[in-house]
Design a protein around this motif. Sequence first.
Motif, short mmCIF file in Angstrom:
data_model
loop_
_atom_site.label_atom_id
_atom_site.label_comp_id
_atom_site.label_asym_id
_atom_site.label_seq_id
_atom_site.Cartn_x
_atom_site.Cartn_y
_atom_site.Cartn_z
N VAL A 15 0.83 -1.20 0.00
CA VAL A 15 0.00 0.00 0.00
C VAL A 15 0.86 1.25 0.00
CG1 VAL A 15 -1.75 1.29 1.30
CG2 VAL A 15 -1.96 -1.19 1.03
N HIS A 16 1.97 1.23 0.75
CA HIS A 16 2.87 2.39 0.75
C HIS A 16 3.37 2.66 -0.68
CE1 HIS A 16 4.04 0.72 4.99
NE2 HIS A 16 2.83 1.21 4.97
N ILE A 17 3.77 1.60 -1.37
CA ILE A 17 4.29 1.75 -2.74
C ILE A 17 3.19 2.28 -3.66
CG2 ILE A 17 5.09 0.46 -4.77
CD1 ILE A 17 6.59 -1.40 -2.77
N MET A 18 1.99 1.72 -3.55
CA MET A 18 0.90 2.16 -4.42
C MET A 18 0.61 3.64 -4.22
SD MET A 18 -1.23 1.32 -6.79
CE MET A 18 -2.88 1.56 -7.46
N LEU A 19 0.57 4.08 -2.99
CA LEU A 19 0.31 5.48 -2.71
C LEU A 19 1.40 6.37 -3.29
CD1 LEU A 19 -0.95 5.04 0.94
CD2 LEU A 19 -2.30 6.01 -0.94
N GLU A 20 2.65 5.92 -3.17
CA GLU A 20 3.76 6.69 -3.74
C GLU A 20 3.69 6.70 -5.26
OE1 GLU A 20 6.06 8.54 -2.43
OE2 GLU A 20 5.74 8.15 -0.29
N TYR A 26 -0.92 11.17 1.73
CA TYR A 26 -1.32 10.23 2.79
C TYR A 26 -0.55 10.51 4.06
CZ TYR A 26 2.94 7.46 1.78
OH TYR A 26 4.24 7.04 1.59
N ARG A 27 -1.13 10.05 5.17
CA ARG A 27 -0.49 10.18 6.47
C ARG A 27 -0.46 8.80 7.11
NH1 ARG A 27 -2.82 14.89 8.89
NH2 ARG A 27 -4.78 13.72 8.79
N VAL A 28 0.69 8.41 7.61
CA VAL A 28 0.87 7.06 8.16
C VAL A 28 0.70 7.06 9.67
CG1 VAL A 28 2.45 5.12 8.41
CG2 VAL A 28 2.44 6.44 6.29
N HIS A 29 -0.05 6.08 10.14
CA HIS A 29 -0.20 5.83 11.58
C HIS A 29 0.42 4.46 11.85
CE1 HIS A 29 -3.16 9.16 11.83
NE2 HIS A 29 -3.48 8.74 10.61
N PRO A 53 -2.42 -3.78 6.34
CA PRO A 53 -2.75 -2.38 6.51
C PRO A 53 -4.26 -2.16 6.43
CG PRO A 53 -2.19 -2.78 4.24
CD PRO A 53 -2.05 -4.10 4.95
N ALA A 54 -4.65 -0.94 6.80
CA ALA A 54 -6.01 -0.45 6.59
C ALA A 54 -5.90 1.02 6.24
CB ALA A 54 -6.86 -0.65 7.83
N ILE A 55 -6.90 1.52 5.55
CA ILE A 55 -6.89 2.95 5.20
C ILE A 55 -8.25 3.55 5.49
CG2 ILE A 55 -5.17 2.61 3.37
CD1 ILE A 55 -7.48 3.14 1.33
N VAL A 56 -8.25 4.85 5.69
CA VAL A 56 -9.48 5.64 5.72
C VAL A 56 -9.31 6.76 4.70
CG1 VAL A 56 -11.01 7.11 7.05
CG2 VAL A 56 -9.95 5.10 8.13
N ASP A 57 -10.20 6.80 3.73
CA ASP A 57 -10.17 7.85 2.72
C ASP A 57 -11.35 8.78 3.00
OD1 ASP A 57 -10.05 9.49 0.53
OD2 ASP A 57 -10.30 7.91 -0.96
N PRO A 58 -11.09 10.03 3.40
CA PRO A 58 -12.20 10.95 3.69
C PRO A 58 -12.98 11.34 2.45
CG PRO A 58 -10.11 12.12 3.75
CD PRO A 58 -9.78 10.66 3.62
#
Length: 230
Positions: A15-20, A26-29, A53-58
């Motif tokens: 997921v980190h790679i895809m976002l990049e 994005y902000r990582v927790h 991982p999990a994500i929240v997309d506003p």
Amino acid sequence: MIEVYSWATPNGHKVHIMLEECGLPYRVHAVDIGAGDQFAPEFLAISPNNKIPAIVDPDGPDGRPISMFESGAILLYLAAKTGKFLPADVRGKFEVLQWLMFQMGSVGPMLGQAHHFRLYAPEKIPYAIERYTNEAKRLYGVMNRQIARHRYIAGDEYTIADIAIFPWLRSWKNQGIDWNDYPHLKGWFDEIAARPAVQRGVEVLADRRKPLVDDKARETLFGTTQYRAR
């Protein structure tokens, strides 16, 4: 801004790679899986299987926030959101999806078992070590033959199939793999590893991860903590 709840593991790095690669903000927790952060109620609310991982997309597809768990589903969501790394034509799309399912159903689970029995199991079980090391070699062979015919895993374009598989092969040595046996796949691996977005993605949270050397972390990940009712 997409909120990413993750850790420096192969599934997290997908997921980190895809976002990049997509250039999404994005902000990582950090979810320290060795410390048991994955069992916190607020994390279980967005990842009921207590896995990163999990994500929240506003800014969800209907304009409302959406949360997603399961790394493969997140890759598909981000591909749909951005129109990137998943072909629009039906044939191309399903060629990619079958290799994404190959990663989710075979590469991840089987290489994960190889890691467990070769590195983390409290006792060395020869049958299990041989079983999963041989399966790792078989899967590498499947991918090596595919790359002998195509530049990328699902064809001639870089897609979410490559993004999903690459992080799992970074631990090839721990899986009992000799790259000399898979020259086509090694060329693919080196090409993916050289991508700037991939290099940035695998560094996300990398400084926070610690070797699983203490009994508490091992019990949290592999012991009874996993099986308590919640």
